[in-house]
Design a protein around this motif. Structure first.
Motif, PDB file in Angstrom:
ATOM      1  N   ASN A 178      70.049   6.789  66.470  1.00 60.80           N
ATOM      2  CA  ASN A 178      71.048   7.792  66.878  1.00 60.80           C
ATOM      3  C   ASN A 178      70.856   8.354  68.276  1.00 60.80           C
ATOM      4  O   ASN A 178      71.704   9.111  68.748  1.00 60.80           O
ATOM      5  CB  ASN A 178      71.004   8.980  65.895  1.00 60.80           C
ATOM      6  CG  ASN A 178      71.587   8.647  64.543  1.00 60.80           C
ATOM      7  OD1 ASN A 178      72.788   8.475  64.413  1.00 60.80           O
ATOM      8  ND2 ASN A 178      70.732   8.540  63.544  1.00 60.80           N
ATOM      9  N   PHE A 179      69.780   8.001  68.971  1.00 59.01           N
ATOM     10  CA  PHE A 179      69.408   8.770  70.162  1.00 59.01           C
ATOM     11  C   PHE A 179      69.299   7.932  71.429  1.00 59.01           C
ATOM     12  O   PHE A 179      69.211   8.483  72.522  1.00 59.01           O
ATOM     13  CB  PHE A 179      68.070   9.484  69.909  1.00 59.01           C
ATOM     14  CG  PHE A 179      68.079  10.243  68.623  1.00 59.01           C
ATOM     15  CD1 PHE A 179      68.662  11.499  68.546  1.00 59.01           C
ATOM     16  CD2 PHE A 179      67.577   9.685  67.463  1.00 59.01           C
ATOM     17  CE1 PHE A 179      68.723  12.195  67.352  1.00 59.01           C
ATOM     18  CE2 PHE A 179      67.620  10.374  66.258  1.00 59.01           C
ATOM     19  CZ  PHE A 179      68.199  11.628  66.200  1.00 59.01           C
ATOM     20  N   GLY A 180      69.310   6.641  71.301  1.00 61.45           N
ATOM     21  CA  GLY A 180      69.194   5.761  72.450  1.00 61.45           C
ATOM     22  C   GLY A 180      68.811   4.374  72.000  1.00 61.45           C
ATOM     23  O   GLY A 180      68.664   4.104  70.803  1.00 61.45           O
ATOM     24  N   ILE A 181      68.654   3.476  72.956  1.00 57.94           N
ATOM     25  CA  ILE A 181      68.262   2.099  72.665  1.00 57.94           C
ATOM     26  C   ILE A 181      66.813   1.924  73.098  1.00 57.94           C
ATOM     27  O   ILE A 181      66.487   2.060  74.277  1.00 57.94           O
ATOM     28  CB  ILE A 181      69.157   1.100  73.410  1.00 57.94           C
ATOM     29  CG1 ILE A 181      70.625   1.290  72.996  1.00 57.94           C
ATOM     30  CG2 ILE A 181      68.706  -0.330  73.126  1.00 57.94           C
ATOM     31  CD1 ILE A 181      71.597   0.431  73.773  1.00 57.94           C
ATOM     32  N   VAL A 182      65.946   1.647  72.151  1.00 59.00           N
ATOM     33  CA  VAL A 182      64.530   1.446  72.463  1.00 59.00           C
ATOM     34  C   VAL A 182      64.344   0.032  72.994  1.00 59.00           C
ATOM     35  O   VAL A 182      64.606  -0.948  72.292  1.00 59.00           O
ATOM     36  CB  VAL A 182      63.640   1.688  71.230  1.00 59.00           C
ATOM     37  CG1 VAL A 182      62.177   1.385  71.574  1.00 59.00           C
ATOM     38  CG2 VAL A 182      63.775   3.125  70.746  1.00 59.00           C
ATOM     39  N   THR A 183      63.895  -0.065  74.218  1.00 56.99           N
ATOM     40  CA  THR A 183      63.671  -1.374  74.833  1.00 56.99           C
ATOM     41  C   THR A 183      62.201  -1.784  74.802  1.00 56.99           C
ATOM     42  O   THR A 183      61.875  -2.936  75.058  1.00 56.99           O
ATOM     43  CB  THR A 183      64.165  -1.378  76.284  1.00 56.99           C
ATOM     44  OG1 THR A 183      63.640  -0.236  76.981  1.00 56.99           O
ATOM     45  CG2 THR A 183      65.688  -1.319  76.320  1.00 56.99           C
ATOM     46  N   ARG A 184      61.321  -0.836  74.505  1.00 57.26           N
ATOM     47  CA  ARG A 184      59.904  -1.175  74.344  1.00 57.26           C
ATOM     48  C   ARG A 184      59.244  -0.146  73.441  1.00 57.26           C
ATOM     49  O   ARG A 184      59.412   1.066  73.632  1.00 57.26           O
ATOM     50  CB  ARG A 184      59.176  -1.214  75.680  1.00 57.26           C
ATOM     51  CG  ARG A 184      57.736  -1.735  75.576  1.00 57.26           C
ATOM     52  CD  ARG A 184      56.997  -1.734  76.913  1.00 57.26           C
ATOM     53  NE  ARG A 184      56.739  -0.389  77.383  1.00 57.26           N
ATOM     54  CZ  ARG A 184      57.334   0.185  78.415  1.00 57.26           C
ATOM     55  NH1 ARG A 184      58.237  -0.497  79.100  1.00 57.26           N
ATOM     56  NH2 ARG A 184      57.037   1.414  78.775  1.00 57.26           N
ATOM     57  N   PHE A 185      58.512  -0.616  72.453  1.00 54.11           N
ATOM     58  CA  PHE A 185      57.735   0.236  71.558  1.00 54.11           C
ATOM     59  C   PHE A 185      56.263   0.171  71.949  1.00 54.11           C
ATOM     60  O   PHE A 185      55.750  -0.889  72.321  1.00 54.11           O
ATOM     61  CB  PHE A 185      57.844  -0.239  70.098  1.00 54.11           C
ATOM     62  CG  PHE A 185      59.164   0.029  69.451  1.00 54.11           C
ATOM     63  CD1 PHE A 185      59.406   1.221  68.781  1.00 54.11           C
ATOM     64  CD2 PHE A 185      60.174  -0.919  69.492  1.00 54.11           C
ATOM     65  CE1 PHE A 185      60.623   1.459  68.165  1.00 54.11           C
ATOM     66  CE2 PHE A 185      61.391  -0.695  68.888  1.00 54.11           C
ATOM     67  CZ  PHE A 185      61.621   0.500  68.217  1.00 54.11           C
ATOM     68  N   ARG A 186      55.594   1.288  71.821  1.00 56.32           N
ATOM     69  CA  ARG A 186      54.139   1.346  71.940  1.00 56.32           C
ATOM     70  C   ARG A 186      53.619   1.706  70.554  1.00 56.32           C
ATOM     71  O   ARG A 186      53.978   2.752  69.991  1.00 56.32           O
ATOM     72  CB  ARG A 186      53.744   2.405  72.970  1.00 56.32           C
ATOM     73  CG  ARG A 186      52.275   2.413  73.355  1.00 56.32           C
ATOM     74  CD  ARG A 186      52.067   3.340  74.551  1.00 56.32           C
ATOM     75  NE  ARG A 186      50.674   3.557  74.855  1.00 56.32           N
ATOM     76  CZ  ARG A 186      49.917   2.745  75.579  1.00 56.32           C
ATOM     77  NH1 ARG A 186      50.460   1.635  76.059  1.00 56.32           N
ATOM     78  NH2 ARG A 186      48.656   3.014  75.812  1.00 56.32           N
ATOM     79  N   LEU A 187      52.794   0.828  69.966  1.00 54.80           N
ATOM     80  CA  LEU A 187      52.439   0.919  68.562  1.00 54.80           C
ATOM     81  C   LEU A 187      50.930   1.022  68.357  1.00 54.80           C
ATOM     82  O   LEU A 187      50.153   0.292  68.993  1.00 54.80           O
ATOM     83  CB  LEU A 187      52.946  -0.319  67.808  1.00 54.80           C
ATOM     84  CG  LEU A 187      54.453  -0.590  67.862  1.00 54.80           C
ATOM     85  CD1 LEU A 187      54.752  -1.996  67.378  1.00 54.80           C
ATOM     86  CD2 LEU A 187      55.220   0.440  67.048  1.00 54.80           C
ATOM     87  N   ARG A 188      50.532   1.906  67.465  1.00 57.61           N
ATOM     88  CA  ARG A 188      49.140   1.967  67.038  1.00 57.61           C
ATOM     89  C   ARG A 188      48.894   0.842  66.040  1.00 57.61           C
ATOM     90  O   ARG A 188      49.691   0.615  65.134  1.00 57.61           O
ATOM     91  CB  ARG A 188      48.866   3.333  66.387  1.00 57.61           C
ATOM     92  CG  ARG A 188      47.466   3.538  65.875  1.00 57.61           C
ATOM     93  CD  ARG A 188      47.232   5.021  65.582  1.00 57.61           C
ATOM     94  NE  ARG A 188      48.218   5.549  64.662  1.00 57.61           N
ATOM     95  CZ  ARG A 188      48.038   5.697  63.357  1.00 57.61           C
ATOM     96  NH1 ARG A 188      46.893   5.316  62.809  1.00 57.61           N
ATOM     97  NH2 ARG A 188      48.983   6.214  62.589  1.00 57.61           N
ATOM     98  N   LEU A 189      47.772   0.145  66.194  1.00 58.14           N
ATOM     99  CA  LEU A 189      47.468  -1.011  65.350  1.00 58.14           C
ATOM    100  C   LEU A 189      46.300  -0.737  64.425  1.00 58.14           C
ATOM    101  O   LEU A 189      45.481   0.148  64.675  1.00 58.14           O
ATOM    102  CB  LEU A 189      47.165  -2.238  66.225  1.00 58.14           C
ATOM    103  CG  LEU A 189      48.252  -2.632  67.240  1.00 58.14           C
ATOM    104  CD1 LEU A 189      47.800  -3.842  68.047  1.00 58.14           C
ATOM    105  CD2 LEU A 189      49.585  -2.903  66.551  1.00 58.14           C
ATOM    106  N   ARG A 190      46.232  -1.527  63.352  1.00 58.53           N
ATOM    107  CA  ARG A 190      45.174  -1.418  62.350  1.00 58.53           C
ATOM    108  C   ARG A 190      44.400  -2.739  62.281  1.00 58.53           C
ATOM    109  O   ARG A 190      44.949  -3.794  62.602  1.00 58.53           O
ATOM    110  CB  ARG A 190      45.794  -1.168  60.973  1.00 58.53           C
ATOM    111  CG  ARG A 190      46.718   0.022  60.898  1.00 58.53           C
ATOM    112  CD  ARG A 190      45.956   1.261  60.565  1.00 58.53           C
ATOM    113  NE  ARG A 190      46.838   2.386  60.285  1.00 58.53           N
ATOM    114  CZ  ARG A 190      46.444   3.513  59.725  1.00 58.53           C
ATOM    115  NH1 ARG A 190      45.181   3.670  59.362  1.00 58.53           N
ATOM    116  NH2 ARG A 190      47.300   4.497  59.518  1.00 58.53           N
TER     117      ARG A 190
END
Length: 473
Positions: free
Chosen positions: A200-212
């Motif tokens: 609803n707020f914008g288009i995410v072109t890159r995610f930064r993700l915490r990994l396990r």
């Protein structure tokens, strides 16, 4: 391809877009148009005016500005796996991120960066090469963006939490075409909304993700037919009271298949496909799994140890591309005997030989998330029941949709408030999302929407209205 091919779009607008666009522009007059507009759910048949297949964040910005000039509606496509088909819009512009699929891994800090068009398999392949993983989904061809922004249940959600809980930053194209970085240091309100608030707020072109650290898993399955299906569900219910977070349990009520090893007299009755996932290298988890299956009635069982990457692709063949799908889902507070009997009866009434009623136990680490950290609602829901309608014949659309809806309606007595945004059909639930999110989270989402998208440009998914225009109080 000439700009004339895009009629009835304004050639001057298209010329300006082309000058600032490095990707592919596909119109109804192009040979690849029909294939490009097709998505996973074969029931969805929409014809956009233009498909803007982006190669970069600047392409996404250019496409957003183009839609402002034309006044056309917009949809955003990543994996195209959403069952409601929200990634394709009739007569509008599809901003397609499917060419943006790079994944970068910071092994030392256990952080991944994934482009907005990534499929789950892209992330899984890149992360598991370093012994890492981000919990996400159950089909490897699902798009990361839609799943993560709406929440992201998956096989390890009870142990690790939702996909949205692992978003630590995002590059976002806003409604005016500008680009911002949302993180714990800047635009914190936007980051909060991206964690479960949908697209609803914008288009995410890159995610930064915490990994396990990726662990090997033990997958056990059981097939129970006839009266044993209901008995197995009652045992499943009993075990959820003491189940450790390491366990994920899924029961699927469906018609028997020709490949099922069943006595002839049971093949016309519903069967329960029961599946458990836990750590393969943890002795306590293995013992818990053995105790659970030892308590089950007579059935056909399997046991497999697999890698996380294998786990993530385990169910891919069960939902083939191009089949017709419809899902109706709801949270359930408890599964008493009457609720179980109604589910078994509903499975028998399924007009299609494919599809199922899935009963999934939640809680665990999911329930420990806070509304201060993310917009994802209803973390205390114990169960989710989903009627997955699935068929190949278009004549089953009406009966199949009716069956899925009736299955969930039959559980109203045990309904838990709210809903999972990724499983909600716009046709079934038009308008705003107050019931989905609850008043407090929705009001906060509406304020974020007012700040970043006051004109409600992004409105093709489950809607959150800007606070000034909506009923956020």
């Amino acid at each position: 391809m000439s700009t004339a091919d895009y009629s009835p779009l304004d050639p001057s607008d298209l010329k300006e877009l082309r000058a600032n666009f490095s990707g592919e522009l596909i119109s109804p007059r192009d040979a690849e148009f029909d294939e490009s507009r097709r998505i996973w759910n074969g029931m969805i048949d929409r014809r956009p005016a233009l498909i803007a297949r982006c190669r970069s964040t600047s392409d996404v910005s250019a496409a957003v500005r183009f839609t402002h000039r034309t006044g056309l509606p917009i949809s955003v496509r990543c994996g195209g796996h959403n069952v409601a088909g929200t990634s394709v819009v009739d007569g509008g512009v599809v901003i397609d991120l499917s060419l943006m699929r790079e994944v970068r891994i910071d092994v030392e800090n256990r952080i991944g960066e994934a482009d907005g068009g990534c499929l789950l398999r892209d992330v899984d392949i890149a992360t598991t090469a370093h012994g890492l993983a981000c919990p996400a989904g159950v089909f490897s061809y699902t798009g990361l963006s839609g799943l993560a922004l709406g929440g992201g249940y998956g096989w390890r959600a009870r142990k690790w939490g939702l996909t949205c809980d692992h978003i630590i930053g995002a590059e976002v194209v806003l409604a005016d075409g500008s680009v911002v970085e949302a993180s714990e240091e800047q635009h914190q309100d936007l980051l909060w909304a991206l964690r479960g608030g949908g697209g609803n707020f914008g288009i995410v072109t890159r995610f930064r993700l915490r990994l396990r650290p990726a662990d090997r898993v033990l997958v056990r399955t059981g097939l129970y037919a006839g009266d044993n299906a209901a008995t197995a569900l009652r045992i499943y219910r009993k075990f959820t009271a003491t189940l450790s977070d390491d366990f994920h349990l899924l029961g699927g009520l469906r018609h028997a298949r020709p490949t099922d090893s069943l006595p002839e007299d049971l093949r016309s009755r519903p069967v329960l496909d029961f599946l458990s996932v836990c750590s393969a290298d943890d002795e306590a988890s293995r013992a818990e799994s053995e105790a659970l299956f030892a308590a089950m009635p007579e059935g056909a069982t399997t046991e497999t140890v697999m890698t996380y990457l294998e786990l993530q692709a385990m169910c891919d063949e069960s939902a083939p591309d191009g089949r017709r799908y419809y899902t109706k889902s709801g949270y359930v507070s408890e599964l008493d005997d009457e609720a179980i009997d109604r589910l078994v009866a509903a499975a028998a009434a399924n007009p299609s030989s494919t599809g199922s009623i899935d009963i999934e136990f939640l809680l665990g680490e999911i329930s420990r998330g806070s509304a201060d950290d993310s917009a994802f609602p209803q973390r205390q829901a114990p169960f989710m029941v989903s009627a997955y309608g699935s068929w190949d014949d278009a004549e089953l659309d009406g009966p199949g949709i009716a069956w899925a809806r009736q299955t969930v309606v039959a559980l109203r007595e045990w309904e838990h408030p709210g809903g999972y945004v990724n499983y909600i059909s716009l046709e079934d639930n038009p308008g705003d999302s107050v019931e989905t999110y609850g008043k407090e989270i929705y009001a906060r989402l509406a304020r974020v929407k007012q700040h970043y998208d006051p004109q409600n440009f992004f409105r093709g998914t489950r809607a959150v209205a800007p606070a000034a225009n909506g009923n956020a109080t």
